[in-house]
Write a protein that holds these residues in place. Structure first.
Motif, PDB file in Angstrom:
ATOM      1  N   VAL A  20       0.857  -1.177   0.000  1.00 22.99           N
ATOM      2  CA  VAL A  20       0.000   0.000   0.000  1.00 22.99           C
ATOM      3  C   VAL A  20       0.896   1.231   0.000  1.00 22.99           C
ATOM      4  N   PHE A  21       0.650   2.138  -0.941  1.00 22.54           N
ATOM      5  CA  PHE A  21       1.416   3.377  -1.054  1.00 22.54           C
ATOM      6  C   PHE A  21       0.596   4.509  -0.446  1.00 22.54           C
ATOM      7  N   THR A  22       1.247   5.333   0.365  1.00 23.79           N
ATOM      8  CA  THR A  22       0.556   6.423   1.049  1.00 23.79           C
ATOM      9  C   THR A  22       1.281   7.743   0.805  1.00 23.79           C
ATOM     10  N   VAL A  23       0.525   8.749   0.401  1.00 21.83           N
ATOM     11  CA  VAL A  23       1.043  10.104   0.258  1.00 21.83           C
ATOM     12  C   VAL A  23       0.576  10.872   1.489  1.00 21.83           C
ATOM     13  N   SER A  24       1.524  11.431   2.229  1.00 19.73           N
ATOM     14  CA  SER A  24       1.217  12.126   3.476  1.00 19.73           C
ATOM     15  C   SER A  24       1.746  13.543   3.456  1.00 19.73           C
ATOM     16  N   GLY A  25       1.118  14.387   4.250  1.00 23.21           N
ATOM     17  CA  GLY A  25       1.609  15.726   4.499  1.00 23.21           C
ATOM     18  C   GLY A  25       2.377  15.719   5.808  1.00 23.21           C
ATOM     19  N   VAL A  26       3.348  16.614   5.924  1.00 22.72           N
ATOM     20  CA  VAL A  26       4.135  16.739   7.150  1.00 22.72           C
ATOM     21  C   VAL A  26       3.991  18.163   7.665  1.00 22.72           C
ATOM     22  N   ASP A  27       3.502  18.291   8.901  1.00 23.77           N
ATOM     23  CA  ASP A  27       3.382  19.607   9.522  1.00 23.77           C
ATOM     24  C   ASP A  27       4.762  20.074   9.966  1.00 23.77           C
ATOM     25  N   ARG A  28       5.200  21.205   9.447  1.00 25.05           N
ATOM     26  CA  ARG A  28       6.548  21.695   9.743  1.00 25.05           C
ATOM     27  C   ARG A  28       6.721  22.113  11.204  1.00 25.05           C
ATOM     28  N   ALA A  29       5.673  22.566  11.842  1.00 27.88           N
ATOM     29  CA  ALA A  29       5.798  23.032  13.229  1.00 27.88           C
ATOM     30  C   ALA A  29       5.922  21.875  14.217  1.00 27.88           C
ATOM     31  N   SER A  30       5.071  20.867  14.064  1.00 25.46           N
ATOM     32  CA  SER A  30       5.043  19.776  15.043  1.00 25.46           C
ATOM     33  C   SER A  30       5.737  18.511  14.579  1.00 25.46           C
ATOM     34  N   GLY A  31       5.941  18.386  13.250  1.00 24.43           N
ATOM     35  CA  GLY A  31       6.495  17.150  12.712  1.00 24.43           C
ATOM     36  C   GLY A  31       5.452  16.063  12.526  1.00 24.43           C
ATOM     37  N   GLN A  32       4.194  16.371  12.854  1.00 23.13           N
ATOM     38  CA  GLN A  32       3.126  15.381  12.699  1.00 23.13           C
ATOM     39  C   GLN A  32       2.899  15.066  11.222  1.00 23.13           C
ATOM     40  N   ILE A  33       2.584  13.801  10.973  1.00 23.27           N
ATOM     41  CA  ILE A  33       2.354  13.318   9.613  1.00 23.27           C
ATOM     42  C   ILE A  33       0.889  12.933   9.494  1.00 23.27           C
ATOM     43  N   TYR A  34       0.259  13.339   8.389  1.00 26.33           N
ATOM     44  CA  TYR A  34      -1.159  13.040   8.180  1.00 26.33           C
ATOM     45  C   TYR A  34      -1.369  12.540   6.750  1.00 26.33           C
ATOM     46  N   THR A  35      -2.284  11.609   6.601  1.00 24.39           N
ATOM     47  CA  THR A  35      -2.530  10.965   5.308  1.00 24.39           C
ATOM     48  C   THR A  35      -3.360  11.856   4.394  1.00 24.39           C
ATOM     49  N   LEU A  36      -2.880  12.017   3.163  1.00 22.37           N
ATOM     50  CA  LEU A  36      -3.638  12.691   2.115  1.00 22.37           C
ATOM     51  C   LEU A  36      -4.356  11.666   1.235  1.00 22.37           C
ATOM     52  N   LEU A  37      -3.653  10.579   0.890  1.00 23.84           N
ATOM     53  CA  LEU A  37      -4.213   9.559   0.007  1.00 23.84           C
ATOM     54  C   LEU A  37      -3.448   8.261   0.180  1.00 23.84           C
ATOM     55  N   ALA A  38      -4.175   7.161   0.290  1.00 24.83           N
ATOM     56  CA  ALA A  38      -3.566   5.823   0.359  1.00 24.83           C
ATOM     57  C   ALA A  38      -4.139   4.979  -0.769  1.00 24.83           C
ATOM     58  N   SER A  39      -3.268   4.243  -1.442  1.00 27.12           N
ATOM     59  CA  SER A  39      -3.709   3.378  -2.541  1.00 27.12           C
ATOM     60  C   SER A  39      -4.398   2.140  -1.990  1.00 27.12           C
ATOM     61  N   ALA A  40      -5.091   1.452  -2.865  1.00 27.69           N
ATOM     62  CA  ALA A  40      -5.518   0.094  -2.556  1.00 27.69           C
ATOM     63  C   ALA A  40      -4.259  -0.768  -2.589  1.00 27.69           C
ATOM     64  N   ALA A  41      -4.331  -1.970  -2.056  1.00 24.76           N
ATOM     65  CA  ALA A  41      -3.170  -2.865  -2.090  1.00 24.76           C
ATOM     66  C   ALA A  41      -2.775  -3.147  -3.535  1.00 24.76           C
ATOM     67  N   VAL A  42      -1.513  -2.945  -3.836  1.00 26.05           N
ATOM     68  CA  VAL A  42      -0.966  -3.248  -5.165  1.00 26.05           C
ATOM     69  C   VAL A  42      -0.411  -4.662  -5.088  1.00 26.05           C
ATOM     70  N   THR A  43      -0.901  -5.542  -5.959  1.00 25.63           N
ATOM     71  CA  THR A  43      -0.559  -6.964  -5.864  1.00 25.63           C
ATOM     72  C   THR A  43       0.019  -7.553  -7.146  1.00 25.63           C
ATOM     73  N   GLY A  44       0.063  -6.783  -8.212  1.00 27.25           N
ATOM     74  CA  GLY A  44       0.568  -7.329  -9.471  1.00 27.25           C
ATOM     75  C   GLY A  44       1.287  -6.268 -10.285  1.00 27.25           C
TER      76      GLY A  44
END
Length: 93
Positions: A20-44
């Protein structure tokens, strides 16, 4: 407005991999990471394009109706130990 296309190209697999591939944002102030978009499982083999763009209609696991923050992170989470060969490219505009 910042938009992005993330191209996942799987060229070889052994048995039944799952990633599963996930594109996340990173908050520069706190370093917290949050999900913008996650793929379905890639199997082939094949190409999967994840899109983040506020002008598009959202679609589960493929398109996020959003904009990219200044700092992003792309991760690949492997569900098992089966071999998979892939690349991830990004075009950010």
């Amino acid at each position: 407005m910042r938009v992005g296309h993330f191209v996942i190209d799987v060229t070889a697999v052994t048995s039944s991999p799952s990633v599963v591939f996930t594109v996340s944002g990173v908050d520069r102030a706190s370093g917290q990471i949050y999900t913008l978009l996650a793929s379905a499982a890639v199997t082939g083999t094949g190409t999967t394009v994840l899109r983040i763009d506020s002008a598009l209609t959202g679609s589960a696991n493929l398109i996020a109706k959003d904009t990219l923050p200044p700092v992003i992170r792309v991760t690949a989470t492997h569900g098992n130990s089966n071999s998979i060969t892939y690349s991830v490219g990004a075009a950010v505009m």
